[in-house]
Design a protein around this motif. Structure first.
Motif, PDB file in Angstrom:
ATOM      1  N   VAL A 151      -2.309   2.138  -8.572  1.00  0.00           N
ATOM      2  CA  VAL A 151      -3.697   1.760  -8.297  1.00  0.00           C
ATOM      3  C   VAL A 151      -3.816   0.247  -8.119  1.00  0.00           C
ATOM      4  O   VAL A 151      -4.499  -0.234  -7.214  1.00  0.00           O
ATOM      5  CB  VAL A 151      -4.623   2.251  -9.423  1.00  0.00           C
ATOM      6  CG1 VAL A 151      -6.053   1.747  -9.198  1.00  0.00           C
ATOM      7  CG2 VAL A 151      -4.634   3.775  -9.492  1.00  0.00           C
ATOM      8  N   VAL A 152      -3.139  -0.513  -8.973  1.00  0.00           N
ATOM      9  CA  VAL A 152      -3.150  -1.974  -8.844  1.00  0.00           C
ATOM     10  C   VAL A 152      -2.540  -2.392  -7.506  1.00  0.00           C
ATOM     11  O   VAL A 152      -3.059  -3.279  -6.818  1.00  0.00           O
ATOM     12  CB  VAL A 152      -2.384  -2.627 -10.015  1.00  0.00           C
ATOM     13  CG1 VAL A 152      -2.185  -4.130  -9.775  1.00  0.00           C
ATOM     14  CG2 VAL A 152      -3.137  -2.422 -11.321  1.00  0.00           C
ATOM     15  N   THR A 171     -10.000 -10.286  -4.862  1.00  0.00           N
ATOM     16  CA  THR A 171     -10.592 -11.177  -3.864  1.00  0.00           C
ATOM     17  C   THR A 171     -10.799 -12.601  -4.389  1.00  0.00           C
ATOM     18  O   THR A 171     -10.985 -13.521  -3.603  1.00  0.00           O
ATOM     19  CB  THR A 171     -11.957 -10.636  -3.366  1.00  0.00           C
ATOM     20  OG1 THR A 171     -12.861 -10.524  -4.465  1.00  0.00           O
ATOM     21  CG2 THR A 171     -11.795  -9.284  -2.693  1.00  0.00           C
ATOM     22  N   ASP A 228      -4.891   9.596  -4.771  1.00  0.00           N
ATOM     23  CA  ASP A 228      -6.219   9.173  -4.320  1.00  0.00           C
ATOM     24  C   ASP A 228      -6.721  10.208  -3.315  1.00  0.00           C
ATOM     25  O   ASP A 228      -5.936  11.007  -2.794  1.00  0.00           O
ATOM     26  CB  ASP A 228      -6.166   7.772  -3.704  1.00  0.00           C
ATOM     27  CG  ASP A 228      -5.468   7.760  -2.352  1.00  0.00           C
ATOM     28  OD1 ASP A 228      -6.141   8.008  -1.350  1.00  0.00           O
ATOM     29  OD2 ASP A 228      -4.249   7.514  -2.308  1.00  0.00           O
ATOM     30  N   TYR A 241       0.847  -1.199   0.000  1.00  0.00           N
ATOM     31  CA  TYR A 241       0.000   0.000   0.000  1.00  0.00           C
ATOM     32  C   TYR A 241       0.884   1.251   0.000  1.00  0.00           C
ATOM     33  O   TYR A 241       0.622   2.222  -0.721  1.00  0.00           O
ATOM     34  CB  TYR A 241      -0.910  -0.004   1.230  1.00  0.00           C
ATOM     35  CG  TYR A 241      -2.181   0.799   1.075  1.00  0.00           C
ATOM     36  CD1 TYR A 241      -2.143   2.171   0.797  1.00  0.00           C
ATOM     37  CD2 TYR A 241      -3.420   0.194   1.216  1.00  0.00           C
ATOM     38  CE1 TYR A 241      -3.307   2.905   0.658  1.00  0.00           C
ATOM     39  CE2 TYR A 241      -4.592   0.922   1.077  1.00  0.00           C
ATOM     40  CZ  TYR A 241      -4.529   2.278   0.805  1.00  0.00           C
ATOM     41  OH  TYR A 241      -5.688   3.008   0.664  1.00  0.00           O
ATOM     42  N   ALA A 247      -5.013  -1.722  -4.653  1.00  0.00           N
ATOM     43  CA  ALA A 247      -6.122  -2.678  -4.672  1.00  0.00           C
ATOM     44  C   ALA A 247      -5.697  -4.018  -4.079  1.00  0.00           C
ATOM     45  O   ALA A 247      -6.387  -4.589  -3.220  1.00  0.00           O
ATOM     46  CB  ALA A 247      -6.631  -2.858  -6.095  1.00  0.00           C
ATOM     47  N   ILE A 303     -10.391   1.457  -8.528  1.00  0.00           N
ATOM     48  CA  ILE A 303     -10.041   0.795  -7.272  1.00  0.00           C
ATOM     49  C   ILE A 303     -11.083  -0.250  -6.857  1.00  0.00           C
ATOM     50  O   ILE A 303     -10.731  -1.333  -6.376  1.00  0.00           O
ATOM     51  CB  ILE A 303      -9.815   1.840  -6.141  1.00  0.00           C
ATOM     52  CG1 ILE A 303      -9.157   1.178  -4.936  1.00  0.00           C
ATOM     53  CG2 ILE A 303     -11.095   2.539  -5.772  1.00  0.00           C
ATOM     54  CD1 ILE A 303      -7.784   0.637  -5.180  1.00  0.00           C
ATOM     55  N   GLY A 304     -12.358   0.039  -7.058  1.00  0.00           N
ATOM     56  CA  GLY A 304     -13.401  -0.912  -6.675  1.00  0.00           C
ATOM     57  C   GLY A 304     -13.349  -2.200  -7.478  1.00  0.00           C
ATOM     58  O   GLY A 304     -13.261  -3.299  -6.901  1.00  0.00           O
ATOM     59  N   LEU A 351     -10.916  -3.443  -9.280  1.00  0.00           N
ATOM     60  CA  LEU A 351      -9.657  -4.156  -9.082  1.00  0.00           C
ATOM     61  C   LEU A 351      -9.626  -4.884  -7.739  1.00  0.00           C
ATOM     62  O   LEU A 351      -9.168  -6.021  -7.655  1.00  0.00           O
ATOM     63  CB  LEU A 351      -8.472  -3.184  -9.164  1.00  0.00           C
ATOM     64  CG  LEU A 351      -8.053  -2.740 -10.564  1.00  0.00           C
ATOM     65  CD1 LEU A 351      -7.017  -1.630 -10.478  1.00  0.00           C
ATOM     66  CD2 LEU A 351      -7.509  -3.915 -11.370  1.00  0.00           C
ATOM     67  N   THR A 352     -10.124  -4.215  -6.705  1.00  0.00           N
ATOM     68  CA  THR A 352     -10.167  -4.851  -5.390  1.00  0.00           C
ATOM     69  C   THR A 352     -11.044  -6.095  -5.435  1.00  0.00           C
ATOM     70  O   THR A 352     -10.690  -7.155  -4.899  1.00  0.00           O
ATOM     71  CB  THR A 352     -10.694  -3.865  -4.328  1.00  0.00           C
ATOM     72  OG1 THR A 352      -9.843  -2.705  -4.307  1.00  0.00           O
ATOM     73  CG2 THR A 352     -10.699  -4.505  -2.945  1.00  0.00           C
ATOM     74  N   GLN A 353     -12.193  -5.971  -6.091  1.00  0.00           N
ATOM     75  CA  GLN A 353     -13.086  -7.119  -6.229  1.00  0.00           C
ATOM     76  C   GLN A 353     -12.412  -8.251  -6.993  1.00  0.00           C
ATOM     77  O   GLN A 353     -12.543  -9.424  -6.640  1.00  0.00           O
ATOM     78  CB  GLN A 353     -14.367  -6.690  -6.956  1.00  0.00           C
ATOM     79  CG  GLN A 353     -15.419  -7.779  -7.084  1.00  0.00           C
ATOM     80  CD  GLN A 353     -15.966  -8.227  -5.744  1.00  0.00           C
ATOM     81  OE1 GLN A 353     -16.173  -7.412  -4.855  1.00  0.00           O
ATOM     82  NE2 GLN A 353     -16.185  -9.525  -5.582  1.00  0.00           N
ATOM     83  N   THR A 359      -4.991  -3.716  -0.307  1.00  0.00           N
ATOM     84  CA  THR A 359      -6.215  -3.644   0.484  1.00  0.00           C
ATOM     85  C   THR A 359      -6.752  -5.038   0.781  1.00  0.00           C
ATOM     86  O   THR A 359      -7.136  -5.355   1.917  1.00  0.00           O
ATOM     87  CB  THR A 359      -7.280  -2.813  -0.247  1.00  0.00           C
ATOM     88  OG1 THR A 359      -6.773  -1.491  -0.462  1.00  0.00           O
ATOM     89  CG2 THR A 359      -8.567  -2.722   0.561  1.00  0.00           C
TER      90      THR A 359
END
Length: 200
Positions: A119-120, A194, A41, A26, A123, A186-187, A189-191, A126
């Motif tokens: 950004v990657v 997972t 960000d 991060y 993500a 960000i949303g 990529l985070t998803q 996180t």
């Protein structure tokens, strides 16, 4: 010793690796976006703006703001964990180290590469540190606290991030195409991450 106890003991090192590896990644992501010069960000627009006004590094401001934000957890009845405290202490240190070590790109193509990689990195980071299950970051805790008061996750996050973005911009933080890319990417990529690193 039961099989369950052994499993818990052997999983703790893996959880710690996820936590501190995620925080380091991060910090790298923050450093990449800051050094790109194309926009941070929302929270780091705020951190950078405060740092410029106070004459302190972004990392130092991240630590100070994280500690102050934790005070807001008291009325929201949020409980910190090891991950929360580690976020406050280490994220700023990792961010400052990344900013110090990364060369400043002199061409737009390299600036764009920094933004995309940053950004990657954020993500994936996180998913790693939240998936460690040792407590959310101080800023994430504010959002979950607002959700407890009845706001939706989307509205809670929007209100927080638009507030710090505007405040940071007024203080002199960098807002640009990188800020927009972060907000849009960000949303999803985070998803995506997972799938490989489940949160539970």
């Amino acid at each position: 010793m039961s099989e369950t106890t052994v499993s818990r003991l052997t999983s703790l090192p893996a959880r710690l690796v996820r936590l501190y590896g995620g925080l380091a990644l991060y910090g790298l992501g923050i450093g990449l976006q800051v050094e790109s010069g194309l926009g941070n960000d929302p929270w780091d627009v705020f951190h950078q703006g405060l740092g410029l006004r106070a004459g302190l590094s972004i990392g130092t401001i991240i630590i100070l703001v994280g500690a102050l934000v934790m005070l807001l957890w008291i009325p929201l009845k949020q409980k910190p964990g090891l991950g929360t405290v580690s976020n406050v202490i280490f994220l700023g240190l990792f961010a400052d180290a990344a900013i110090y070590l990364l060369p400043t790109p002199g061409h737009l193509a390299f600036q764009a590469f920094y933004v995309a990689t940053g950004v990657v990195s954020v993500a994936l980071a996180t998913v790693l540190y939240i998936g460690a299950g040792m407590g959310p970051g101080p800023r994430d805790g504010i959002m979950t606290g607002l959700v407890r008061l009845g706001l939706s996750v989307r509205l809670g996050r929007f209100l927080i991030e638009i507030t710090v973005l505007i405040a940071g911009w007024l203080l002199g933080g960098t807002v640009g195409i990188g800020t927009l890319v972060f907000a849009l990417a960000i949303g999803p990529l985070t998803q995506l991450f997972t799938r490989w690193f489940p949160l539970t």
